[in-house]
Scaffold this motif. Structure first.
Motif, short mmCIF file in Angstrom:
data_model
loop_
_atom_site.label_atom_id
_atom_site.label_comp_id
_atom_site.label_asym_id
_atom_site.label_seq_id
_atom_site.Cartn_x
_atom_site.Cartn_y
_atom_site.Cartn_z
N ILE A 71 101.39 100.63 -36.73
CA ILE A 71 100.04 100.74 -37.30
C ILE A 71 100.09 100.25 -38.74
N GLY A 72 98.93 99.98 -39.31
CA GLY A 72 98.88 99.11 -40.49
C GLY A 72 99.40 99.58 -41.83
N SER A 91 97.95 95.45 -27.55
CA SER A 91 97.10 95.26 -28.74
C SER A 91 97.89 95.42 -30.04
N TYR A 92 99.18 95.69 -29.93
CA TYR A 92 99.96 96.07 -31.12
C TYR A 92 101.30 95.33 -31.20
N GLY A 135 85.62 102.04 -32.86
CA GLY A 135 86.54 102.69 -33.81
C GLY A 135 85.80 103.08 -35.09
N ASP A 137 91.98 97.43 -41.69
CA ASP A 137 91.34 97.88 -40.44
C ASP A 137 91.78 99.30 -40.07
N ASP A 138 92.95 99.68 -40.52
CA ASP A 138 93.51 100.99 -40.16
C ASP A 138 93.24 102.01 -41.25
N ARG A 157 94.40 108.19 -37.20
CA ARG A 157 94.18 106.76 -37.47
C ARG A 157 92.92 106.27 -36.77
N TYR A 158 92.10 105.54 -37.51
CA TYR A 158 90.91 104.93 -36.93
C TYR A 158 91.04 103.41 -37.08
N ASP A 159 90.76 102.68 -36.03
CA ASP A 159 90.73 101.22 -36.12
C ASP A 159 89.28 100.82 -36.40
N THR A 213 86.66 97.55 -35.01
CA THR A 213 85.79 97.42 -33.83
C THR A 213 84.64 98.41 -33.98
#
Ligand code: G1P
Length: 306
Positions: free
Chosen positions: A204-205, A168-169, A261, A131-132, A253-255, A258
């Motif tokens: 983050i991932g 959220s993290y 994102g 996702d990341d 970073r882009y999620d 969603t």
């Protein structure tokens, strides 16, 4: 210490992206002309990873097909002299080895990682959450690998997030600040409420972990309620006297889990790509001027009514 394996947990149901993800894996969402997961594997290869351990589940066949040869397609493109269209993926297939491990039940990220325990020896390995997407010249996982070598310890990627987003993290508490971007971790909490968060430094991932995570996950699973969290496993590793570091990785970073994102990722990546950038820049400035015209029009209407 050579780090050549990375786990990519890709078994999630993608509920944040329904209904798109009903029949199509979220990892196969298109970012320009490549599926999101191809960016992850490319980042891994650029970080010297050779073995990718994909944790998948039902309805994820498209991922395995993407990272496999397609003889009819290759033959067809060869005849048309257009093999360059699949060059990026053919390069990956030559350079990387993929292992697929099924996680039959959605029992959490910690459980997904634990599923790969038999494929990892007494070594350090990477984890990349698909996702990341982290866009940067120096690959994010490679940055962590460098720190892992330097500190001879596990290291996780973090970024500062606004206080109202910490829930959220996974969030770290700092034991010791080593430099502007590097911290020794005191503890980790998964998705704390804002009032309970020990900092605004969010995981983050990307992770580089010692194999000691597996017995730590075993320990945590004995009293875990519901999903087994990777964050809790890492906390347990610290309790077992393993050092864990956190590094503010460089990059955007882009999620992509969603829709918002994902749209941001497409625009951000397009603006960095000379094939797309001029078109997208023109389009954005057109939109912007239409927006400004519309805004001033609505202000006029408002004045009128007032
Ligand atoms: C996972 C981790 C969380 C981390 C996040 C980063 O959560 O559990 O600690 O901060 O990824 O994207 P998820 O977003 O899968 O719920």
């Amino acid at each position: 210490m050579e780090i050549t394996k990375a786990i990519i947990p890709a078994a999630g149901m993608g509920t944040r992206f329904l209904p798109y993800t009903k029949a199509i894996p979220k990892e196969m969402l298109a970012l320009l002309n490549k599926p999101a997961i191809q960016y992850i594997v490319e980042e891994g290869l650029n970080s010297n990873i050779k073995n990718f351990l994909m944790i998948t589940g039902r309805h994820k066949q498209a991922i395995a097909d993407h990272f496999d040869i397609a003889p009819e397609l290759s033959q067809f493109l060869k005849e048309k002299n257009k093999l360059d269209l699949i060059q990026s993926i053919e390069k990956i297939i030559k350079a990387a080895e993929f292992t697929y491990i099924r996680q039959s039940e959605p029992l959490g990220l910690g459980h997904a990682v634990w599923m790969a325990r038999h494929s990892i020896g007494k070594e350090y390995f990477g984890i990349m959450l698909p996702d990341d997407i982290i866009s940067n010249k120096a690959p994010a996982l490679g940055q962590l690998i460098q720190i892992a070598h330097q500190e001879k310890a596990s290291v996780i990627a973090i970024q500062e997030v606004p206080n109202e987003c910490v829930s959220s993290y996974g969030v770290i508490s700092i034991k010791k600040q080593i430099s502007g971007s590097l911290f020794q971790v005191g503890n980790l909490v998964e998705k704390p409420q804002q009032k309970d968060a020990p900092s605004n430094l969010a995981i983050i991932g990307r992770y580089v972990l010692s194999h000691k995570i597996f017995p730590a996950l075993d320990e945590v699973s004995r009293y875990a309620v519901g999903e087994l969290q990777l964050t809790d496993g890492i906390s347990q590793m610290i309790k077992n006297n393993e050092k864990v570091f956190a590094y503010k990785v460089q990059g955007t970073r882009y999620d992509v889990g969603t829709p918002v994102g994902w749209v941001k990722a497409i625009i951000g990546l397009a603006l960095q790509d000379p094939n797309y950038a001029p078109h997208i820049r023109d389009f954005i400035s057109e939109l912007h001027s239409t927006d400004v015209r519309l805004m001033s029009k609505s202000r006029n209407i408002f004045h009128h009514v007032a």
